[in-house]
Motif scaffolding. Structure first.
Motif, PDB file in Angstrom:
ATOM      1  N   ILE A   8       0.772  -1.244   0.045  1.00  2.45           N
ATOM      2  CA  ILE A   8      -0.048  -0.101  -0.088  1.00  2.45           C
ATOM      3  C   ILE A   8       0.876   1.181  -0.090  1.00  2.45           C
ATOM      4  CG2 ILE A   8      -1.688   1.414   1.160  1.00  2.45           C
ATOM      5  CD1 ILE A   8      -2.734  -1.180   2.393  1.00  2.45           C
ATOM      6  N   LEU A   9       1.876   1.212   1.007  1.00  2.00           N
ATOM      7  CA  LEU A   9       2.937   2.456   0.905  1.00  2.00           C
ATOM      8  C   LEU A   9       3.480   2.637  -0.468  1.00  2.00           C
ATOM      9  CD1 LEU A   9       4.317   1.728   4.572  1.00  2.00           C
ATOM     10  CD2 LEU A   9       2.794   3.641   3.777  1.00  2.00           C
ATOM     11  N   LYS A  10       4.031   1.569  -1.118  1.00  4.47           N
ATOM     12  CA  LYS A  10       4.740   1.597  -2.147  1.00  4.47           C
ATOM     13  C   LYS A  10       3.837   2.121  -3.276  1.00  4.47           C
ATOM     14  CE  LYS A  10       8.415  -1.529  -1.436  1.00  4.47           C
ATOM     15  NZ  LYS A  10       8.719  -3.029  -1.480  1.00  4.47           N
ATOM     16  N   ASN A  11       2.368   1.720  -3.487  1.00  6.28           N
ATOM     17  CA  ASN A  11       1.670   2.313  -4.482  1.00  6.28           C
ATOM     18  C   ASN A  11       1.028   3.747  -4.132  1.00  6.28           C
ATOM     19  OD1 ASN A  11       1.193  -0.316  -5.824  1.00  6.28           O
ATOM     20  ND2 ASN A  11      -0.610  -0.903  -4.328  1.00  6.28           N
ATOM     21  N   SER A  12       1.216   4.069  -3.067  1.00  6.02           N
ATOM     22  CA  SER A  12       1.188   5.400  -2.788  1.00  6.02           C
ATOM     23  C   SER A  12       2.472   6.392  -2.886  1.00  6.02           C
ATOM     24  CB  SER A  12       0.289   5.722  -1.483  1.00  6.02           C
ATOM     25  OG  SER A  12      -0.825   5.094  -1.537  1.00  6.02           O
ATOM     26  N   ALA A  13       3.540   5.662  -3.095  1.00  4.86           N
ATOM     27  CA  ALA A  13       4.797   6.528  -3.273  1.00  4.86           C
ATOM     28  C   ALA A  13       5.183   6.990  -2.044  1.00  4.86           C
ATOM     29  CB  ALA A  13       4.731   7.753  -4.429  1.00  4.86           C
ATOM     30  N   VAL A  16       8.655   3.567   2.960  1.00  6.17           N
ATOM     31  CA  VAL A  16       8.336   2.391   3.906  1.00  6.17           C
ATOM     32  C   VAL A  16       8.912   2.765   5.048  1.00  6.17           C
ATOM     33  CG1 VAL A  16       8.283  -0.134   4.152  1.00  6.17           C
ATOM     34  CG2 VAL A  16       7.798   0.951   1.965  1.00  6.17           C
ATOM     35  N   THR A  17       8.179   3.118   6.227  1.00  6.71           N
ATOM     36  CA  THR A  17       8.996   3.086   7.548  1.00  6.71           C
ATOM     37  C   THR A  17       8.027   2.476   8.632  1.00  6.71           C
ATOM     38  OG1 THR A  17       7.620   4.821   8.394  1.00  6.71           O
ATOM     39  CG2 THR A  17       9.163   5.658   7.058  1.00  6.71           C
ATOM     40  N   ALA A  18       8.803   2.002   9.597  1.00  2.00           N
ATOM     41  CA  ALA A  18       8.271   1.127  10.619  1.00  2.00           C
ATOM     42  C   ALA A  18       6.987   1.666  11.092  1.00  2.00           C
ATOM     43  CB  ALA A  18       9.331   0.987  11.870  1.00  2.00           C
ATOM     44  N   SER A  19       6.899   3.064  11.585  1.00  2.00           N
ATOM     45  CA  SER A  19       5.580   3.427  12.277  1.00  2.00           C
ATOM     46  C   SER A  19       4.342   3.345  11.123  1.00  2.00           C
ATOM     47  CB  SER A  19       5.749   4.720  12.488  1.00  2.00           C
ATOM     48  OG  SER A  19       6.099   5.940  11.478  1.00  2.00           O
ATOM     49  N   ARG A  20       4.694   3.597   9.862  1.00  2.21           N
ATOM     50  CA  ARG A  20       3.651   3.727   9.007  1.00  2.21           C
ATOM     51  C   ARG A  20       3.182   2.184   8.598  1.00  2.21           C
ATOM     52  NH1 ARG A  20       6.234   7.677   4.466  1.00  2.21           N
ATOM     53  NH2 ARG A  20       5.509   9.753   5.593  1.00  2.21           N
ATOM     54  N   ASN A  81     -11.206   1.320   0.186  1.00  3.39           N
ATOM     55  CA  ASN A  81     -11.069  -0.030  -0.610  1.00  3.39           C
ATOM     56  C   ASN A  81     -10.244   0.080  -1.623  1.00  3.39           C
ATOM     57  OD1 ASN A  81     -12.366   1.354  -2.426  1.00  3.39           O
ATOM     58  ND2 ASN A  81     -14.294   0.591  -1.912  1.00  3.39           N
ATOM     59  N   GLU A  82      -9.818  -1.087  -2.453  1.00  2.00           N
ATOM     60  CA  GLU A  82      -8.817  -1.060  -3.425  1.00  2.00           C
ATOM     61  C   GLU A  82      -8.850   0.186  -4.609  1.00  2.00           C
ATOM     62  OE1 GLU A  82      -5.966  -2.569  -4.017  1.00  2.00           O
ATOM     63  OE2 GLU A  82      -6.162  -3.129  -2.238  1.00  2.00           O
ATOM     64  N   ALA A  83      -9.996   0.079  -4.923  1.00  2.00           N
ATOM     65  CA  ALA A  83     -10.581   1.284  -6.041  1.00  2.00           C
ATOM     66  C   ALA A  83      -9.977   2.542  -5.596  1.00  2.00           C
ATOM     67  CB  ALA A  83     -11.908   1.233  -6.292  1.00  2.00           C
ATOM     68  N   CYS A  84     -10.245   2.983  -4.473  1.00  2.00           N
ATOM     69  CA  CYS A  84      -9.868   4.194  -3.799  1.00  2.00           C
ATOM     70  C   CYS A  84      -8.436   4.320  -3.925  1.00  2.00           C
ATOM     71  CB  CYS A  84     -10.058   4.217  -2.632  1.00  2.00           C
ATOM     72  SG  CYS A  84     -11.566   5.317  -2.005  1.00  2.00           S
ATOM     73  N   ILE A  85      -7.628   3.385  -3.342  1.00  2.00           N
ATOM     74  CA  ILE A  85      -6.465   3.583  -3.353  1.00  2.00           C
ATOM     75  C   ILE A  85      -5.587   3.549  -4.551  1.00  2.00           C
ATOM     76  CG2 ILE A  85      -4.137   2.500  -2.539  1.00  2.00           C
ATOM     77  CD1 ILE A  85      -5.879   1.527  -0.109  1.00  2.00           C
ATOM     78  N   THR A  86      -5.944   2.600  -5.651  1.00  2.00           N
ATOM     79  CA  THR A  86      -5.151   2.632  -6.880  1.00  2.00           C
ATOM     80  C   THR A  86      -5.710   3.820  -7.962  1.00  2.00           C
ATOM     81  OG1 THR A  86      -7.119   1.244  -7.433  1.00  2.00           O
ATOM     82  CG2 THR A  86      -5.071   0.149  -7.091  1.00  2.00           C
ATOM     83  N   THR A  87      -6.868   4.230  -7.599  1.00  2.00           N
ATOM     84  CA  THR A  87      -7.368   5.414  -8.580  1.00  2.00           C
ATOM     85  C   THR A  87      -6.891   6.929  -7.766  1.00  2.00           C
ATOM     86  OG1 THR A  87      -9.550   5.836  -7.730  1.00  2.00           O
ATOM     87  CG2 THR A  87      -9.265   4.279  -9.658  1.00  2.00           C
ATOM     88  N   GLY A  88      -6.826   6.745  -6.592  1.00  2.00           N
ATOM     89  CA  GLY A  88      -6.507   8.048  -5.893  1.00  2.00           C
ATOM     90  C   GLY A  88      -7.746   8.884  -5.821  1.00  2.00           C
ATOM     91  N   HIS A  89      -8.653   8.256  -6.294  1.00  2.00           N
ATOM     92  CA  HIS A  89     -10.156   9.001  -6.199  1.00  2.00           C
ATOM     93  C   HIS A  89     -11.169   8.251  -5.065  1.00  2.00           C
ATOM     94  CE1 HIS A  89     -10.037  11.666  -9.475  1.00  2.00           C
ATOM     95  NE2 HIS A  89     -11.382  11.970  -9.086  1.00  2.00           N
ATOM     96  N   HIS A  90     -11.864   9.181  -4.319  1.00  2.00           N
ATOM     97  CA  HIS A  90     -12.570   8.261  -3.418  1.00  2.00           C
ATOM     98  C   HIS A  90     -13.688   7.677  -4.169  1.00  2.00           C
ATOM     99  CE1 HIS A  90     -10.780   8.659   0.331  1.00  2.00           C
ATOM    100  NE2 HIS A  90     -10.138   9.678  -0.117  1.00  2.00           N
ATOM    101  N   HIS A  91     -14.034   6.427  -3.841  1.00  2.00           N
ATOM    102  CA  HIS A  91     -15.239   5.798  -4.206  1.00  2.00           C
ATOM    103  C   HIS A  91     -16.092   5.530  -3.021  1.00  2.00           C
ATOM    104  CE1 HIS A  91     -13.979   5.822  -8.219  1.00  2.00           C
ATOM    105  NE2 HIS A  91     -12.661   5.259  -7.923  1.00  2.00           N
TER     106      HIS A  91
END
Lengths: 139, 139
Positions: A8-13, A16-20, A81-91
């Motif tokens: 998830i972190l990588k997809n959002s650029a 990757v840190t421990a706390s996240r 949900n997935e759609a949200c994260i991948t498109t960056g849009h809120h569904h």
DNA sequence: GTAACTGCAAAATATTTGCATCCTT
DNA sequence: AAGGATGCAAATATTTTGCAGTTAC
């Protein structure tokens, strides 16, 4: 599936840190929406309170989580949900439910928010619906 | 109509005090929902911040005002309509609208919240709907 | 006169900001 | 190595509580 949080972190650029990763894991393990305080309770011994504020803010901006309005000054957050994260849009058009008995707030992913007709002149950008009552576990 | 505020207080069996009248007047004059802070801005010079907290709490319990959930940790309040106050029951099933431009939150008294079907096992007690977008004044 | 309400002080809690240090890439 | 993320300290802001004095009825 130990990698899920990292992905998830990588997809959002995001780096990757421990706390996240830890905070994401908390969300992934939770069956309900979490307030800042809930997260703090689970990891304040490991991570600074300020880090939690900043992490939630970042996740929100990246669309990893969405926030759920409340009347108790405790905004809660839940994973998108997935759609949200991948498109960056809120569904994010599902209904939220707050149980008066156990106090948990959950996403009813299967319940869509019905359409509403606004008066002339109003433009809708986002819509939120929160239902209060008794959940199926407390019934 | 200088008596309106007083009447509301009497109907709710509350003693009529200067601060309560003033806060009611602020609500009566407002065309939008008010956060604690908004009220403070308007009368902190005259009344203590603590009094405002307590007054809002009291009004809420008596059903004189209702609160509108938010995602910004600024719960807003608006006067309930007549039916609400006289019966002591909330018939607060209208949609709320928050304008992203002017930031105002208003009650759309004419827009009823549509029915939703909850999953089996869930019982509904209260329902809240908040729409974001651009209001007719900012359009 | 009595109960309820208010103001003040103070405690508890929550949030934001700056900066030095550490970690990820 | 460079940029971003974290921790710590501290400044702000918010909310709650207790109590003494005041006011409404």
């Amino acid at each position: 599936m130990k990698k899920q949080g990292e992905d998830i972190l990588k997809n959002s650029a995001l780096s990757v840190t421990a706390s996240r990763k830890r905070i994401l894991d908390i969300f992934l393990a939770a069956d309900n929406a979490l307030a800042h305080q809930d997260i703090e309770t689970k990891c304040a011994d490991q991570y600074d309170r300020v880090t939690i504020y900043r992490t939630l803010q970042t996740f929100l901006e990246k669309g990893i989580i969405h926030n759920i309005p409340s009347t108790d000054n405790m905004v809660r957050y839940a994973l998108c949900n997935e759609a949200c994260i991948t498109t960056g849009h809120h569904h994010d058009n599902h209904v939220h439910f707050r149980c008066d008995a156990c106090g948990k707030t959950v996403c009813l992913d299967d319940v869509n928010i019905p359409a509403v007709n606004l008066p002339r002149g109003y433009t809708m950008k986002e819509i939120n619906m929160v239902v209060n009552g008794i959940c199926k576990s407390c019934k």
